[in-house]
Design a protein around this motif. Structure first.
Motif, PDB file in Angstrom:
ATOM      1  N   VAL A   1      88.212 108.619 -21.097  1.00 26.43           N
ATOM      2  CA  VAL A   1      89.302 108.536 -22.073  1.00 26.43           C
ATOM      3  C   VAL A   1      90.643 108.674 -21.366  1.00 26.43           C
ATOM      4  O   VAL A   1      91.606 107.954 -21.670  1.00 26.43           O
TER       5      VAL A   1
ATOM      6  N   ARG B   1      91.174 105.360 -19.155  1.00 31.36           N
ATOM      7  CA  ARG B   1      91.568 104.209 -19.986  1.00 31.36           C
ATOM      8  C   ARG B   1      92.992 104.375 -20.499  1.00 31.36           C
ATOM      9  O   ARG B   1      93.741 103.388 -20.593  1.00 31.36           O
ATOM     10  N   SER B   2      93.371 105.600 -20.827  1.00 31.62           N
ATOM     11  CA  SER B   2      94.735 105.844 -21.303  1.00 31.62           C
ATOM     12  C   SER B   2      95.750 105.566 -20.208  1.00 31.62           C
ATOM     13  O   SER B   2      96.809 104.966 -20.461  1.00 31.62           O
TER      14      SER B   2
ATOM     15  N   ARG C   1      93.753 102.206 -32.161  1.00 32.01           N
ATOM     16  CA  ARG C   1      93.230 103.544 -31.898  1.00 32.01           C
ATOM     17  C   ARG C   1      91.739 103.484 -31.583  1.00 32.01           C
ATOM     18  O   ARG C   1      90.976 102.752 -32.221  1.00 32.01           O
TER      19      ARG C   1
ATOM     20  N   ASP D   1      99.736 105.325 -32.156  1.00 27.74           N
ATOM     21  CA  ASP D   1      99.641 103.918 -31.800  1.00 27.74           C
ATOM     22  C   ASP D   1      98.959 103.135 -32.923  1.00 27.74           C
ATOM     23  O   ASP D   1      98.121 103.677 -33.651  1.00 27.74           O
TER      24      ASP D   1
ATOM     25  N   GLU E   1      93.875  97.166 -25.834  1.00 31.89           N
ATOM     26  CA  GLU E   1      94.115  98.489 -25.287  1.00 31.89           C
ATOM     27  C   GLU E   1      94.875  99.269 -26.352  1.00 31.89           C
ATOM     28  O   GLU E   1      95.540  98.697 -27.199  1.00 31.89           O
TER      29      GLU E   1
ATOM     30  N   THR F   1      88.251 106.092 -30.084  1.00 34.12           N
ATOM     31  CA  THR F   1      87.708 107.390 -29.687  1.00 34.12           C
ATOM     32  C   THR F   1      86.293 107.189 -29.189  1.00 34.12           C
ATOM     33  O   THR F   1      85.688 106.135 -29.383  1.00 34.12           O
TER      34      THR F   1
ATOM     35  N   THR G   1      99.150 104.643 -22.342  1.00 29.50           N
ATOM     36  CA  THR G   1      99.280 105.418 -23.571  1.00 29.50           C
ATOM     37  C   THR G   1      98.903 106.872 -23.301  1.00 29.50           C
ATOM     38  O   THR G   1      98.198 107.173 -22.336  1.00 29.50           O
ATOM     39  N   ARG G   2      99.366 107.761 -24.165  1.00 28.69           N
ATOM     40  CA  ARG G   2      99.042 109.177 -24.021  1.00 28.69           C
ATOM     41  C   ARG G   2      97.992 109.555 -25.057  1.00 28.69           C
ATOM     42  O   ARG G   2      98.213 109.388 -26.260  1.00 28.69           O
ATOM     43  N   PRO G   3      96.844 110.068 -24.618  1.00 24.82           N
ATOM     44  CA  PRO G   3      95.798 110.390 -25.584  1.00 24.82           C
ATOM     45  C   PRO G   3      96.144 111.617 -26.419  1.00 24.82           C
ATOM     46  O   PRO G   3      96.931 112.469 -26.004  1.00 24.82           O
TER      47      PRO G   3
ATOM     48  N   GLN H   1      95.608 103.660 -28.013  1.00 25.56           N
ATOM     49  CA  GLN H   1      95.673 105.105 -27.829  1.00 25.56           C
ATOM     50  C   GLN H   1      94.311 105.710 -28.150  1.00 25.56           C
ATOM     51  O   GLN H   1      93.644 105.312 -29.107  1.00 25.56           O
ATOM     52  N   TRP H   2      93.931 106.703 -27.349  1.00 24.93           N
ATOM     53  CA  TRP H   2      92.602 107.306 -27.463  1.00 24.93           C
ATOM     54  C   TRP H   2      92.695 108.730 -27.979  1.00 24.93           C
ATOM     55  O   TRP H   2      93.643 109.456 -27.678  1.00 24.93           O
TER      56      TRP H   2
END
Length: 375
Positions: free
Chosen positions: A104, A107-108, A141, A138, A87, A143, A113-115, A89-90
């Protein structure tokens, strides 16, 4: 069950959806419906399990409002984490009112995590991508891109764009088929591409590099793919008849019946051949649009291609091709003639600088078909 309509005009901050989406996933707030047209009526939701209502792309027909449940979104997010073995950051590059963008955020939230967000208010550009990717902090990573976006990033890329692309542990690529030229180009730059297959009705990508996510099963009935497993949507809001037609119980489980042709191997891997309606009947002969596309895509100088059937007074339907890249129509016609025969040669060939796109980044098939019919 309540529904929270969220209008997402240009300039809307996608991260504003994080809090209401988190509440919906926790069962502490109404389901969210991004990109609701002002005055649009949705009716009532059938149960409290729905967390989001997402529009299908509408690339070939009228968009449908797909109800995504809490458990389905959770299964998709966890399946992605297992498939990617991490897992992280996106970077958000797609609109949140389409499933790839919404996922996105989902999943965040599950990863804690904060995208980061690429500002695509003026369209998707390498500059917008670079600025968004530079905000990631992070170590791990990810995308999610559509092929057109990746193509733009790899057309005369700057060293900074390549550096940032290589920094991603995985780049999910979906929404449309990535041609062999784009895949080869990505490999030449050492990018970690994961090709995905899925749709709004499966909470987005549910097959990664040909392998279904954990718990997802695909099989083929008379050449048509169907998908089962925990990622399936609840159905279509306000359309019980279509929900019953497309989501059905058979063989002891619930399935979504796709519009795609494909097959599953004994080891569980899946090959998608394209849409079932990609067969063009021209002069009483059947032509596979996907096969013609593969032949054209293999020609040096072709970046992307879309092959469609267009109306023809003489043939009923005629094969037509829209092409991105530097190649002349004579070369295209000769290659198709040699590989597939005269009946498969495109009657119309249109060279474009870029494909018209839907807001979610997919090629707009209806607009492209209209351009081909005027070519």
């Amino acid at each position: 069950m309540e529904l929270l309509p969220v209008h997402t005009p240009a300039g809307f901050d996608s991260l504003d959806l994080l809090e209401p989406l988190a509440a919906a996933l926790a069962g502490e707030g109404p389901a969210v419906a991004p990109h609701v047209v002002p005055g649009q009526s949705f009716g009532s939701l059938p149960n409290d399990d729905v967390a989001a209502v997402i529009s299908t792309s509408g690339s070939t027909g009228v968009p449908k409002q797909t109800m995504l449940g809490v458990d389905a979104l959770a299964a998709s997010a966890m399946g992605t984490a297992f498939a990617l073995q991490a897992e992280g950051q996106w970077l958000l590059t797609l609109p949140v009112h389409y499933v790839a963008g919404l996922q996105v955020l989902v999943r965040s939230l599950f990863a804690g995590t904060r995208p980061a967000v690429a500002d695509t208010g003026g369209g998707f550009t390498p500059e917008a991508f670079n600025a968004g990717a530079a905000e990631l902090t992070d170590r791990v990573r990810f995308t999610s891109l559509v092929p057109t976006q990746l193509h733009r990033l790899l057309t005369d890329p700057t060293p900074e764009t390549l550096r940032l692309l290589r920094r991603f542990d995985a780049i999910l690529l979906g929404g449309a088929a990535a041609g062999p030229a784009l895949r080869s180009l990505a490999r030449s730059h050492d990018l970690r591409i994961v090709e995905t297959y899925g749709m709004s009705e499966t909470c987005g990508g549910c097959v990664y590099d040909g392998t279904p996510l954990d718990g997802v099963e695909l099989d083929s009935v008379e050449g048509r793919l169907r998908i089962g497993g925990p990622v399936l949507a609840e159905g279509y809001l306000g359309d019980a008849l279509l929900s019953k037609e497309k989501f059905m119980f058979t063989s002891g489980r619930r399935w979504f019946i796709t519009d795609d042709a494909g097959e599953s191997a004994p080891d569980g891997t899946v090959t998608v051949h394209g849409r079932l309606d990609d067969v063009i009947v021209t002069g009483a002969l059947k032509v596979s649009a996907a096969r013609v596309g593969d032949v054209i895509q293999a020609i040096p100088g072709v970046d992307q291609v879309m092959v469609l059937g267009i109306d023809s007074p003489e043939w009923g339907s005629a094969v037509a091709a829209a092409v991105l890249g530097d190649v002349d129509s004579g070369t295209i016609r000769q290659a198709v003639h040699v590989e597939l025969g005269a009946h498969a040669v495109p009657k119309a060939i249109l060279s474009l600088d870029a494909f018209p796109l839907l807001p979610g980044g997919k090629p707009d098939r209806r607009t492209i078909r209209a351009l081909l019919e005027r070519a």
